[in-house]
Design a protein around this motif. Structure first.
Motif, PDB file in Angstrom:
ATOM      1  N   GLN A  13       0.329  -1.387  -0.439  1.00 55.03           N
ATOM      2  CA  GLN A  13       0.279  -0.156  -0.206  1.00 55.03           C
ATOM      3  C   GLN A  13       0.700   1.449  -0.256  1.00 55.03           C
ATOM      4  N   VAL A  14      -0.014   2.109  -0.605  1.00 54.57           N
ATOM      5  CA  VAL A  14       0.845   3.819  -0.807  1.00 54.57           C
ATOM      6  C   VAL A  14       0.087   4.474  -0.059  1.00 54.57           C
ATOM      7  N   ILE A  15       0.624   5.262   0.810  1.00 50.05           N
ATOM      8  CA  ILE A  15      -0.484   6.594   1.850  1.00 50.05           C
ATOM      9  C   ILE A  15      -0.890   7.305   1.382  1.00 50.05           C
ATOM     10  N   GLY A  16      -2.976   7.982   0.427  1.00 51.37           N
ATOM     11  CA  GLY A  16      -2.631   8.613   0.042  1.00 51.37           C
ATOM     12  C   GLY A  16      -3.244   7.901  -1.311  1.00 51.37           C
ATOM     13  N   VAL A  17      -2.962   6.895  -1.896  1.00 48.68           N
ATOM     14  CA  VAL A  17      -2.805   6.341  -3.185  1.00 48.68           C
ATOM     15  C   VAL A  17      -4.182   5.121  -3.353  1.00 48.68           C
ATOM     16  N   LEU A  18      -5.002   4.792  -4.166  1.00 45.69           N
ATOM     17  CA  LEU A  18      -5.731   3.546  -3.910  1.00 45.69           C
ATOM     18  C   LEU A  18      -5.215   2.598  -3.195  1.00 45.69           C
ATOM     19  N   ASP A  19      -5.746   1.891  -3.408  1.00 43.71           N
ATOM     20  CA  ASP A  19      -5.284   0.567  -3.010  1.00 43.71           C
ATOM     21  C   ASP A  19      -5.603  -0.450  -4.970  1.00 43.71           C
ATOM     22  N   HIS A  20      -4.123  -0.786  -5.417  1.00 45.16           N
ATOM     23  CA  HIS A  20      -4.417  -1.687  -6.544  1.00 45.16           C
ATOM     24  C   HIS A  20      -5.531  -2.188  -6.629  1.00 45.16           C
ATOM     25  N   SER A  21      -6.547  -2.922  -5.868  1.00 46.97           N
ATOM     26  CA  SER A  21      -7.515  -3.138  -6.179  1.00 46.97           C
ATOM     27  C   SER A  21      -8.708  -2.352  -7.215  1.00 46.97           C
ATOM     28  N   GLN A  22      -8.842  -1.182  -6.676  1.00 47.56           N
ATOM     29  CA  GLN A  22      -9.590   0.742  -6.745  1.00 47.56           C
ATOM     30  C   GLN A  22      -8.429   0.131  -8.041  1.00 47.56           C
ATOM     31  N   ASP A  23      -7.497   0.635  -8.391  1.00 47.53           N
ATOM     32  CA  ASP A  23      -6.878   1.336  -8.849  1.00 47.53           C
ATOM     33  C   ASP A  23      -5.468   1.076  -9.868  1.00 47.53           C
ATOM     34  N   PRO A  24      -5.759   0.049 -10.062  1.00 47.82           N
ATOM     35  CA  PRO A  24      -4.722  -0.289 -11.007  1.00 47.82           C
ATOM     36  C   PRO A  24      -3.417   0.144 -11.412  1.00 47.82           C
ATOM     37  N   GLU A  25      -3.639   1.535 -11.774  1.00 45.48           N
ATOM     38  CA  GLU A  25      -2.448   2.072 -12.446  1.00 45.48           C
ATOM     39  C   GLU A  25      -1.687   2.893 -11.283  1.00 45.48           C
ATOM     40  N   GLY A  26      -2.687   3.025  -9.910  1.00 40.77           N
ATOM     41  CA  GLY A  26      -1.853   3.582  -8.700  1.00 40.77           C
ATOM     42  C   GLY A  26      -1.782   5.389  -8.972  1.00 40.77           C
ATOM     43  N   HIS A  27      -3.105   6.288  -9.409  1.00 38.18           N
ATOM     44  CA  HIS A  27      -2.302   7.341  -9.871  1.00 38.18           C
ATOM     45  C   HIS A  27      -1.948   8.079  -8.724  1.00 38.18           C
ATOM     46  N   VAL A  28      -0.586   8.732  -9.058  1.00 37.85           N
ATOM     47  CA  VAL A  28      -0.272   9.601  -7.325  1.00 37.85           C
ATOM     48  C   VAL A  28      -0.481  10.716  -7.142  1.00 37.85           C
ATOM     49  N   PRO A  29      -1.323  11.495  -6.435  1.00 39.64           N
ATOM     50  CA  PRO A  29      -2.055  12.686  -6.374  1.00 39.64           C
ATOM     51  C   PRO A  29      -0.129  13.652  -6.615  1.00 39.64           C
ATOM     52  N   SER A  30      -1.314  14.918  -7.276  1.00 37.39           N
ATOM     53  CA  SER A  30       0.019  15.767  -7.071  1.00 37.39           C
ATOM     54  C   SER A  30       0.485  16.509  -5.634  1.00 37.39           C
ATOM     55  N   GLU A  31      -0.166  16.426  -4.413  1.00 39.90           N
ATOM     56  CA  GLU A  31       0.342  17.075  -3.540  1.00 39.90           C
ATOM     57  C   GLU A  31       0.947  16.315  -2.700  1.00 39.90           C
ATOM     58  N   LEU A  32       1.102  14.583  -3.212  1.00 38.81           N
ATOM     59  CA  LEU A  32       1.802  14.033  -2.857  1.00 38.81           C
ATOM     60  C   LEU A  32       3.771  13.605  -2.774  1.00 38.81           C
TER      61      LEU A  32
END
Length: 267
Positions: A13-32
């Protein structure tokens, strides 16, 4: 860690990024991106417990055009805890693209176990804040709904979300309505009037032509606005947890008073 054989773990898991099951591409929020990423590794099933034991955790992140990340930590029995948070510095997040994140665990004899890989998508594009605003189907030419609006405002207020420029099929659209009443300093939000709608996955038709929504029920979202009142609507587009765009603010004037009548119209 025991030597019973290699284990296979779920992606980290990455804090602030949706779980891979919800977002397979793992888009990182700009603020991170300027802060770096915190990778959460849960404690593996068989860990160091005896004097002389040690476990080694290796977190890896690889992306084309970017220096590979290799973070190594060793843990003795006294160091063991339910999860470990490993920080990836912002200097490793400077290039746009899709990278692979995973971790490895080695026991005292250096027998390895591995997690599955997960994608992280890095995108430094600025967030658009000028997407076309919502329109109000039943407003008069002056942008007002009132006692003579048809259909009556107590049946709901119809919003028209325009074609969603720059969004993609599968993006999420969050629409927020806020009501305001008059005050000595201008206008003030009436908190109980707030209304939200979330379309979790935009369709091709949503993206190309937009869609419609109705703000209801009348109580509490519309009824508190009586005279010299208004509402604003804004929508935001997300790709995973990353905000990719937001609309300009749309404003609707609302009046439920008739000249000479002290009682507002409506049920």
């Amino acid at each position: 860690m025991s030597v019973s054989g290699p284990l296979n773990f779920k992606p980290p898991q990455v804090i602030g990024v949706l779980d891979h099951s919800q977002d397979p591409e793992g888009h990182v929020p700009s603020e991170l991106l300027p802060q770096g990423l915190d990778v959460v590794v849960p404690l593996w099933p068989s860990y160091a417990t005896q004097p002389g034991d040690r476990d080694k955790l290796v977190v890896r992140y690889e992306q084309v055009g970017q220096i590979p990340v290799v973070i190594i930590n060793e843990y003795l029995p006294a160091d063991i805890k339910p999860e470990f948070v490993i920080h990836i510095e912002p200097k490793y997040l400077l290039s746009d693209g899709v990278g692979k994140l995973w971790y490895e665990v080695y026991d005292t004899a250096d027998h390895p176990s591995f997690s599955d890989h997960r994608n992280l998508t890095i995108d430094h594009s600025p967030v658009r804040d000028d997407l076309e605003m919502v329109t109000f189907r039943d407003a008069d030419p002056w942008g007002t709904v009132h006692c003579f609006t048809e259909p009556a405002i107590w049946t709901g207020i119809w919003l028209v979300i325009p074609a969603l420029t720059g969004s993609k099929v599968g993006d999420r659209c969050e629409v927020t309505w806020r009501g305001y009443g008059p005050s000595s300093s201008g206008s003030v939000e009436i908190p109980r009037t707030r209304w939200e709608n979330i379309r979790q996955s935009l369709s091709d038709q949503d993206v190309k032509t937009g869609y419609s929504l109705t703000v209801n029920p009348y109580v509490p979202h519309i009824e508190p606005m009586v005279a010299n009142a208004s509402a604003t609507v804004i929508y935001r587009i997300f790709r995973g947890a990353r905000l990719v765009g937001m609309s300009k603010v749309a404003t609707l004037k609302i009046s439920r008073m008739l000249a000479g009548d002290p009682v507002p119209c409506g049920p």
